[in-house]
Design a protein around this motif. Structure first.
Motif, PDB file in Angstrom:
ATOM      1  N   PHE A 105       0.797  -1.224   0.000  1.00 39.42           N
ATOM      2  CA  PHE A 105       0.000   0.000   0.000  1.00 39.42           C
ATOM      3  C   PHE A 105       0.832   1.278   0.000  1.00 39.42           C
ATOM      4  CE2 PHE A 105      -2.791  -3.083   2.351  1.00 39.42           C
ATOM      5  CZ  PHE A 105      -3.673  -3.282   1.292  1.00 39.42           C
ATOM      6  N   ILE A 106       0.333   2.266  -0.742  1.00 33.62           N
ATOM      7  CA  ILE A 106       0.867   3.623  -0.765  1.00 33.62           C
ATOM      8  C   ILE A 106      -0.178   4.512  -0.094  1.00 33.62           C
ATOM      9  CG2 ILE A 106       1.577   5.561  -2.217  1.00 33.62           C
ATOM     10  CD1 ILE A 106       2.234   3.444  -4.403  1.00 33.62           C
ATOM     11  N   PRO A 107       0.120   5.118   1.048  1.00 38.21           N
ATOM     12  CA  PRO A 107      -0.908   5.885   1.765  1.00 38.21           C
ATOM     13  C   PRO A 107      -1.196   7.249   1.145  1.00 38.21           C
ATOM     14  CG  PRO A 107       1.168   6.006   2.943  1.00 38.21           C
ATOM     15  CD  PRO A 107       1.394   5.056   1.797  1.00 38.21           C
ATOM     16  N   PHE A 108      -2.482   7.587   1.072  1.00 43.14           N
ATOM     17  CA  PHE A 108      -2.970   8.917   0.727  1.00 43.14           C
ATOM     18  C   PHE A 108      -3.763   9.428   1.929  1.00 43.14           C
ATOM     19  CE2 PHE A 108      -1.497   8.196  -3.340  1.00 43.14           C
ATOM     20  CZ  PHE A 108      -2.043   8.967  -4.364  1.00 43.14           C
ATOM     21  N   PHE A 109      -3.813  10.732   2.118  1.00 44.71           N
ATOM     22  CA  PHE A 109      -4.644  11.256   3.192  1.00 44.71           C
ATOM     23  C   PHE A 109      -5.949  11.812   2.627  1.00 44.71           C
ATOM     24  CE2 PHE A 109      -1.619  14.873   2.353  1.00 44.71           C
ATOM     25  CZ  PHE A 109      -2.536  15.784   1.838  1.00 44.71           C
ATOM     26  N   SER A 110      -6.917  11.950   3.506  1.00 43.70           N
ATOM     27  CA  SER A 110      -8.179  12.624   3.181  1.00 43.70           C
ATOM     28  C   SER A 110      -8.418  13.653   4.279  1.00 43.70           C
ATOM     29  CB  SER A 110      -9.338  11.625   3.117  1.00 43.70           C
ATOM     30  OG  SER A 110     -10.556  12.278   2.810  1.00 43.70           O
ATOM     31  N   ILE A 111      -8.346  14.929   3.906  1.00 42.33           N
ATOM     32  CA  ILE A 111      -8.502  16.023   4.866  1.00 42.33           C
ATOM     33  C   ILE A 111      -9.562  16.979   4.346  1.00 42.33           C
ATOM     34  CG2 ILE A 111      -7.371  17.969   6.009  1.00 42.33           C
ATOM     35  CD1 ILE A 111      -4.697  16.425   5.608  1.00 42.33           C
ATOM     36  N   GLY A 132      -0.458  11.550  -1.527  1.00 38.26           N
ATOM     37  CA  GLY A 132      -1.534  12.158  -2.292  1.00 38.26           C
ATOM     38  C   GLY A 132      -2.715  12.439  -1.390  1.00 38.26           C
ATOM     39  N   ALA A 133      -3.741  13.073  -1.981  1.00 33.99           N
ATOM     40  CA  ALA A 133      -4.936  13.460  -1.232  1.00 33.99           C
ATOM     41  C   ALA A 133      -6.178  12.947  -1.937  1.00 33.99           C
ATOM     42  CB  ALA A 133      -5.007  14.982  -1.104  1.00 33.99           C
ATOM     43  N   LYS A 134      -7.213  12.707  -1.147  1.00 34.37           N
ATOM     44  CA  LYS A 134      -8.495  12.232  -1.666  1.00 34.37           C
ATOM     45  C   LYS A 134      -9.620  13.125  -1.166  1.00 34.37           C
ATOM     46  CE  LYS A 134     -12.092   9.596  -2.732  1.00 34.37           C
ATOM     47  NZ  LYS A 134     -12.710   9.653  -4.059  1.00 34.37           N
ATOM     48  N   PHE A 135     -10.452  13.618  -2.095  1.00 30.38           N
ATOM     49  CA  PHE A 135     -11.617  14.426  -1.764  1.00 30.38           C
ATOM     50  C   PHE A 135     -12.895  13.644  -2.046  1.00 30.38           C
ATOM     51  CE2 PHE A 135     -10.446  19.246  -2.073  1.00 30.38           C
ATOM     52  CZ  PHE A 135      -9.640  19.118  -0.956  1.00 30.38           C
ATOM     53  N   LEU A 136     -13.839  13.720  -1.121  1.00 24.18           N
ATOM     54  CA  LEU A 136     -15.209  13.278  -1.371  1.00 24.18           C
ATOM     55  C   LEU A 136     -16.112  14.456  -1.022  1.00 24.18           C
ATOM     56  CD1 LEU A 136     -16.539  10.740  -2.490  1.00 24.18           C
ATOM     57  CD2 LEU A 136     -17.058  10.049  -0.152  1.00 24.18           C
ATOM     58  N   GLN A 137     -15.954  15.508  -1.793  1.00 24.05           N
ATOM     59  CA  GLN A 137     -16.601  16.788  -1.516  1.00 24.05           C
ATOM     60  C   GLN A 137     -18.115  16.705  -1.608  1.00 24.05           C
ATOM     61  OE1 GLN A 137     -14.923  16.084  -4.329  1.00 24.05           O
ATOM     62  NE2 GLN A 137     -16.552  16.339  -5.831  1.00 24.05           N
ATOM     63  N   ASN A 138     -18.633  15.761  -2.390  1.00 26.85           N
ATOM     64  CA  ASN A 138     -20.077  15.594  -2.499  1.00 26.85           C
ATOM     65  C   ASN A 138     -20.672  15.046  -1.204  1.00 26.85           C
ATOM     66  OD1 ASN A 138     -18.361  13.504  -3.581  1.00 26.85           O
ATOM     67  ND2 ASN A 138     -20.179  12.304  -3.984  1.00 26.85           N
ATOM     68  N   TYR A 139     -19.885  14.289  -0.445  1.00 28.31           N
ATOM     69  CA  TYR A 139     -20.292  13.839   0.893  1.00 28.31           C
ATOM     70  C   TYR A 139     -20.126  14.975   1.900  1.00 28.31           C
ATOM     71  CZ  TYR A 139     -19.604  11.518   5.454  1.00 28.31           C
ATOM     72  OH  TYR A 139     -19.655  11.172   6.785  1.00 28.31           O
ATOM     73  N   TRP A 140     -19.051  15.716   1.801  1.00 30.85           N
ATOM     74  CA  TRP A 140     -18.779  16.801   2.742  1.00 30.85           C
ATOM     75  C   TRP A 140     -19.685  18.012   2.519  1.00 30.85           C
ATOM     76  CZ3 TRP A 140     -12.936  16.544   1.227  1.00 30.85           C
ATOM     77  CH2 TRP A 140     -12.361  15.416   1.813  1.00 30.85           C
ATOM     78  N   GLY A 141     -20.252  18.137   1.308  1.00 31.06           N
ATOM     79  CA  GLY A 141     -21.033  19.329   0.993  1.00 31.06           C
ATOM     80  C   GLY A 141     -20.161  20.541   0.771  1.00 31.06           C
ATOM     81  N   LYS A 160       3.737  18.857  -4.250  1.00 27.30           N
ATOM     82  CA  LYS A 160       3.659  17.949  -5.398  1.00 27.30           C
ATOM     83  C   LYS A 160       2.827  16.714  -5.084  1.00 27.30           C
ATOM     84  CE  LYS A 160       8.176  19.562  -6.942  1.00 27.30           C
ATOM     85  NZ  LYS A 160       9.577  19.205  -7.327  1.00 27.30           N
ATOM     86  N   LEU A 161       1.701  16.962  -4.423  1.00 28.62           N
ATOM     87  CA  LEU A 161       0.802  15.875  -4.046  1.00 28.62           C
ATOM     88  C   LEU A 161      -0.402  15.867  -4.977  1.00 28.62           C
ATOM     89  CD1 LEU A 161       0.810  16.374  -0.172  1.00 28.62           C
ATOM     90  CD2 LEU A 161       2.002  14.585  -1.450  1.00 28.62           C
ATOM     91  N   PRO A 162      -0.687  14.757  -5.661  1.00 30.35           N
ATOM     92  CA  PRO A 162      -1.875  14.685  -6.506  1.00 30.35           C
ATOM     93  C   PRO A 162      -3.142  14.652  -5.672  1.00 30.35           C
ATOM     94  CG  PRO A 162      -0.841  12.533  -6.363  1.00 30.35           C
ATOM     95  CD  PRO A 162       0.082  13.494  -5.666  1.00 30.35           C
ATOM     96  N   VAL A 193      -2.761  22.330  -9.052  1.00 24.51           N
ATOM     97  CA  VAL A 193      -2.693  20.998  -8.445  1.00 24.51           C
ATOM     98  C   VAL A 193      -2.728  19.944  -9.543  1.00 24.51           C
ATOM     99  CG1 VAL A 193      -3.798  19.410  -6.817  1.00 24.51           C
ATOM    100  CG2 VAL A 193      -3.955  21.876  -6.454  1.00 24.51           C
ATOM    101  N   THR A 194      -1.994  18.847  -9.358  1.00 23.04           N
ATOM    102  CA  THR A 194      -2.165  17.685 -10.216  1.00 23.04           C
ATOM    103  C   THR A 194      -3.446  16.994  -9.770  1.00 23.04           C
ATOM    104  OG1 THR A 194       0.204  17.361 -10.591  1.00 23.04           O
ATOM    105  CG2 THR A 194      -1.227  15.448 -10.903  1.00 23.04           C
ATOM    106  N   VAL A 195      -4.474  17.044 -10.611  1.00 22.30           N
ATOM    107  CA  VAL A 195      -5.811  16.573 -10.266  1.00 22.30           C
ATOM    108  C   VAL A 195      -6.115  15.272 -10.998  1.00 22.30           C
ATOM    109  CG1 VAL A 195      -8.282  17.094 -10.364  1.00 22.30           C
ATOM    110  CG2 VAL A 195      -6.640  18.901  -9.799  1.00 22.30           C
ATOM    111  N   ILE A 196      -6.732  14.344 -10.285  1.00 17.55           N
ATOM    112  CA  ILE A 196      -7.205  13.097 -10.873  1.00 17.55           C
ATOM    113  C   ILE A 196      -8.726  13.082 -10.763  1.00 17.55           C
ATOM    114  CG2 ILE A 196      -7.172  10.567 -10.757  1.00 17.55           C
ATOM    115  CD1 ILE A 196      -4.414  10.869  -9.341  1.00 17.55           C
ATOM    116  N   ALA A 197      -9.411  13.084 -11.902  1.00 15.84           N
ATOM    117  CA  ALA A 197     -10.868  13.023 -11.919  1.00 15.84           C
ATOM    118  C   ALA A 197     -11.278  11.557 -11.834  1.00 15.84           C
ATOM    119  CB  ALA A 197     -11.421  13.663 -13.185  1.00 15.84           C
ATOM    120  N   ALA A 198     -11.773  11.162 -10.668  1.00 13.96           N
ATOM    121  CA  ALA A 198     -12.133   9.764 -10.460  1.00 13.96           C
ATOM    122  C   ALA A 198     -13.434   9.427 -11.177  1.00 13.96           C
ATOM    123  CB  ALA A 198     -12.270   9.480  -8.969  1.00 13.96           C
TER     124      ALA A 198
END
Length: 338
Positions: A105-111, A132-141, A160-162, A193-198
């Motif tokens: 595993f490669i750890p990413f944070f979610s903040i 890297g970072a993970k957003f679930l902005q639709n859950y967070w509002g 330099k975090l995606p 930001v280097t963005v990844i559209a999931a």
């Protein structure tokens, strides 16, 4: 060929699979992951972690997986207002599992960017090894185009975090559709930001009165966000798209079309969205039934997912190596090409 799965989830250690959706899905869920359903119910988190680590270590195609949880919803004072007991693993949980299984595993944070100390937390967790970072902005509002978030994006760019941003439908957790669209990518991209559209912006049920259109392989009925993301992938050097959870019927229907969009193939990333269940048979991907029978027989969930992807993106396709640009990227200035 071995690749990196750019998009996998750790579950909340408090997970107990007691929601209606969980109770319905758990047996299928367990079978797909190669876990005894009884063990998954008795010791859900430990059984899940062990099975996931084992699946990565035994995979013939996936070398490592980027692992992340999901932060809680918070108010403007940073007080938690909701923490989903299935999805919301903490960053400390992710780091603990990644330290236990460093080869897998490669750890990413979610903040959540609404946290008053979000910038300090980025420093803390990047120093602890998150890549890297993970957003679930639709859950967070959270509206990601709020100018107040620019310092957060600038911090990610400097380090330099995606940033993986959920774009498209969401059924496993409460979601505000206003924040699921491809327009959520605009300000993070402009900030460099280097963005990844999931999920490539796919999966919405847009045709309620003609429901078969939601499963049609005719591009005329695909999600508008999907085509917007295709355009943006050409416009922005710092945008990528991942193919996680693409094997659910509402998304799999677009695979043949995406395989023809060669102008963006250097910007696509392999991902599964593990542990999201996926179908091989009775799906909308259009793969030959004889081939689906073989793919469905593959026991390892990562290898099974890749076997399906290889029907559209063959073994030597850049999909499986593009992660090198993202995990070791130097973000651009966020300006459009041309």
């Amino acid at each position: 060929m071995k690749t990196i799965d750019i998009h996998t989830h750790l579950l909340n250690p408090q997970v107990c699979f007691d929601r209606l959706f969980d109770r319905i899905a758990v047996r299928f869920f367990a079978k797909g992951l190669g876990i005894d359903p009884a063990k998954l119910k008795q010791q859900p988190w430990e059984a899940y972690v062990a099975a996931m680590a084992r699946a990565v270590s035994k995979s013939e195609t996936v070398e490592q997986a980027c692992l992340f949880g999901v932060d809680a919803c918070v108010d403007r004072q940073g007080r938690e207002t909701h923490r989903d007991k299935t999805v919301c693993a903490r960053n400390t949980d992710v780091l603990e599992v990644a330290s236990r299984y460093p080869r897998q595993f490669i750890p990413f944070f979610s903040i959540n960017p609404l946290r008053p100390n979000a910038l300090e937390l980025i420093d803390e967790y990047s120093e602890k090894g998150c890549r890297g970072a993970k957003f679930l902005q639709n859950y967070w509002g959270v509206d990601l185009n709020n100018p107040a978030l620019v310092p957060y994006y600038e911090k990610l760019r400097e380090k330099k975090l995606p940033l993986i941003i959920h774009i498209g439908s969401e059924i496993s957790i409460q979601s505000d559709r206003r924040y699921e669209g491809s327009n959520m990518l605009e300000l993070p991209l402009q900030a460099g930001v280097t963005v990844i559209a999931a999920h490539m912006g796919l999966g919405q049920i847009n045709h309620k009165w003609l429901p078969w259109r939601n499963l049609s392989r005719n591009p005329a009925w695909f999600d508008k966000d999907y085509f917007h993301i295709l355009e943006m992938l050409e416009q922005y050097d710092n945008l990528y798209g991942d193919l996680s959870a693409m094997l659910i019927p509402l998304r799999a229907r677009a695979l043949a079309h995406l395989a023809s969009q060669k102008q963006v193939h250097h910007k696509l990333l392999f991902g599964t969205d593990y542990p999201v269940p996926f179908l091989i048979r009775l799906n909308t991907h259009g793969i030959n039934p004889a081939v689906t029978k073989y793919i469905a027989s593959i026991q390892n969930p990562f290898d099974r997912y890749i076997a399906a992807m290889q029907q559209f993106f063959p073994n030597e396709h850049p999909l499986y190596t593009n992660h090198q640009h993202v995990l070791a990227s130097t973000p651009s200035c966020g300006k459009r090409k041309g």
